[in-house]
Design a protein around this motif. Structure first.
Motif, PDB file in Angstrom:
ATOM      1  N   SER A  33       0.623  -1.583  -0.437  1.00 43.91           N
ATOM      2  CA  SER A  33      -0.442  -0.018   0.032  1.00 43.91           C
ATOM      3  C   SER A  33       0.898   1.290   0.409  1.00 43.91           C
ATOM      4  O   SER A  33       0.560   1.812  -0.755  1.00 43.91           O
ATOM      5  N   ASP A  34       2.268   0.835   0.635  1.00 46.91           N
ATOM      6  CA  ASP A  34       3.018   2.717   0.665  1.00 46.91           C
ATOM      7  C   ASP A  34       3.050   2.713  -0.591  1.00 46.91           C
ATOM      8  O   ASP A  34       3.124   3.863  -1.674  1.00 46.91           O
ATOM      9  N   ASP A  35       3.690   1.742  -1.625  1.00 45.04           N
ATOM     10  CA  ASP A  35       4.309   1.941  -2.488  1.00 45.04           C
ATOM     11  C   ASP A  35       2.680   2.171  -3.691  1.00 45.04           C
ATOM     12  O   ASP A  35       2.580   3.154  -4.816  1.00 45.04           O
ATOM     13  N   LEU A  39       1.886   6.178  -6.417  1.00 42.09           N
ATOM     14  CA  LEU A  39       1.260   5.485  -7.507  1.00 42.09           C
ATOM     15  C   LEU A  39      -0.274   6.720  -8.083  1.00 42.09           C
ATOM     16  O   LEU A  39      -0.814   6.981  -9.288  1.00 42.09           O
ATOM     17  N   VAL A  40      -0.576   5.805  -6.794  1.00 44.85           N
ATOM     18  CA  VAL A  40      -2.110   6.779  -6.980  1.00 44.85           C
ATOM     19  C   VAL A  40      -2.839   8.336  -7.651  1.00 44.85           C
ATOM     20  O   VAL A  40      -2.958   9.136  -8.350  1.00 44.85           O
ATOM     21  N   LEU A  43      -1.194   9.185 -10.823  1.00 47.80           N
ATOM     22  CA  LEU A  43      -1.798   9.140 -12.037  1.00 47.80           C
ATOM     23  C   LEU A  43      -2.648  10.166 -11.858  1.00 47.80           C
ATOM     24  O   LEU A  43      -3.370  10.909 -12.806  1.00 47.80           O
ATOM     25  N   LEU A  44      -3.759  10.963 -10.889  1.00 50.77           N
ATOM     26  CA  LEU A  44      -4.616  11.810 -10.821  1.00 50.77           C
ATOM     27  C   LEU A  44      -3.849  13.027 -10.876  1.00 50.77           C
ATOM     28  O   LEU A  44      -4.282  13.717 -11.285  1.00 50.77           O
ATOM     29  N   SER A  45      -2.762  13.585 -11.007  1.00 50.81           N
ATOM     30  CA  SER A  45      -2.131  14.409 -10.901  1.00 50.81           C
ATOM     31  C   SER A  45      -1.875  14.217 -12.663  1.00 50.81           C
ATOM     32  O   SER A  45      -0.897  15.244 -12.855  1.00 50.81           O
ATOM     33  N   SER A  46      -1.564  13.135 -13.543  1.00 49.84           N
ATOM     34  CA  SER A  46      -0.816  13.568 -14.437  1.00 49.84           C
ATOM     35  C   SER A  46      -1.521  14.166 -15.784  1.00 49.84           C
ATOM     36  O   SER A  46      -1.413  14.647 -16.417  1.00 49.84           O
ATOM     37  N   LYS A  53     -12.208  12.955 -11.381  1.00 50.25           N
ATOM     38  CA  LYS A  53     -13.720  13.455 -11.443  1.00 50.25           C
ATOM     39  C   LYS A  53     -14.101  12.110 -11.402  1.00 50.25           C
ATOM     40  O   LYS A  53     -15.288  11.257 -10.479  1.00 50.25           O
ATOM     41  N   THR A  54     -13.698  10.724 -12.266  1.00 48.63           N
ATOM     42  CA  THR A  54     -14.225   9.728 -12.220  1.00 48.63           C
ATOM     43  C   THR A  54     -13.467   9.208 -11.050  1.00 48.63           C
ATOM     44  O   THR A  54     -14.029   8.090 -10.802  1.00 48.63           O
ATOM     45  N   PHE A  55     -12.380   9.135 -11.034  1.00 44.09           N
ATOM     46  CA  PHE A  55     -11.771   8.455  -9.458  1.00 44.09           C
ATOM     47  C   PHE A  55     -12.609   8.440  -8.075  1.00 44.09           C
ATOM     48  O   PHE A  55     -12.976   7.307  -7.455  1.00 44.09           O
TER      49      PHE A  55
END
Length: 205
Positions: A33-35, A39-40, A43-46, A53-55
């Motif tokens: 979970s720390d990794d 990553l999430v 992804l959200l700041s990409s 919004k979808t997330f």
């Protein structure tokens, strides 16, 4: 095993598959979970169109399906420590995390139900300014103010359909904060929920 064909017709704006491919699913099942968190975040700041919004929509749907009204165990939020002082338990921390998870994805109303429940559980307990319990309650105070802001945004976005429920939740929050304030004043203690009490006092529904 090759990944399934996930070609998207040009006349739709969202993926038509409801699963991830085998390799990605294997990764999700085994990644720490720390990794996963950074990553999430990446992804959200990409900047991918609509991904944040979808997330949020997916996260809210997931928590709603779990039952957003689940309450922590009243009797296990606090315990008597070795020195005799009351201290927060792991259940207190988990309840706080649950509330943060809710308001963090825009479910401020549900978060306020959980956080108000924790406040109500402090009635009958005493603390000293600067001790472990007082510090935890000051943190709770900040979380309530953030949940209030989340709830306001939730209302403005039109996601709160049941206005009666919202009024009940807010009135209950006002009530438990008032009860706590009056009790703390009776034993001349330090009231830890000043910011929350101020925020809810001037909140017009």
């Amino acid at each position: 095993m090759p990944a399934p064909d996930v070609s998207i017709p040009t006349n739709v704006t969202h993926p038509v598959v409801g699963h991830v491919n085998l390799m990605v699913d294997t990764f999700l099942a085994n990644v720490d979970s720390d990794d996963l968190r950074p990553l999430v975040r990446r992804l959200l700041s990409s900047g991918l169109p609509g991904i944040a919004k979808t997330f949020g929509e997916v996260a809210r749907g997931y928590y709603s399906s779990k039952g957003e009204e689940c309450k922590p165990n009243y009797e296990s939020l606090f315990r008597r420590g070795e020195q005799g002082a009351v201290v927060p338990t792991e259940d207190f921390n988990e309840a706080l995390i649950h509330g943060r998870s809710l308001y963090g994805i825009g479910m401020g109303l549900a978060a306020l139900e959980v956080l108000a429940f924790i406040v109500s559980a402090t009635v009958g307990i005493r603390w000293r300014e600067g001790d472990k319990l007082y510090g935890a309650l000051v943190v709770l105070d900040s979380d309530i103010t953030q949940a209030i802001q989340s709830c306001k945004e939730e209302k403005e976005s039109g996601r709160i359909v049941d206005q009666t429920r919202m009024r009940k939740v807010v009135e209950n929050l006002r009530s438990v904060l008032k009860e706590s304030s009056e009790e703390v004043r009776s034993w001349d203690g330090a009231f830890p929920f000043d910011k929350a009490a101020s925020s809810v006092q001037y909140w017009k529904i």
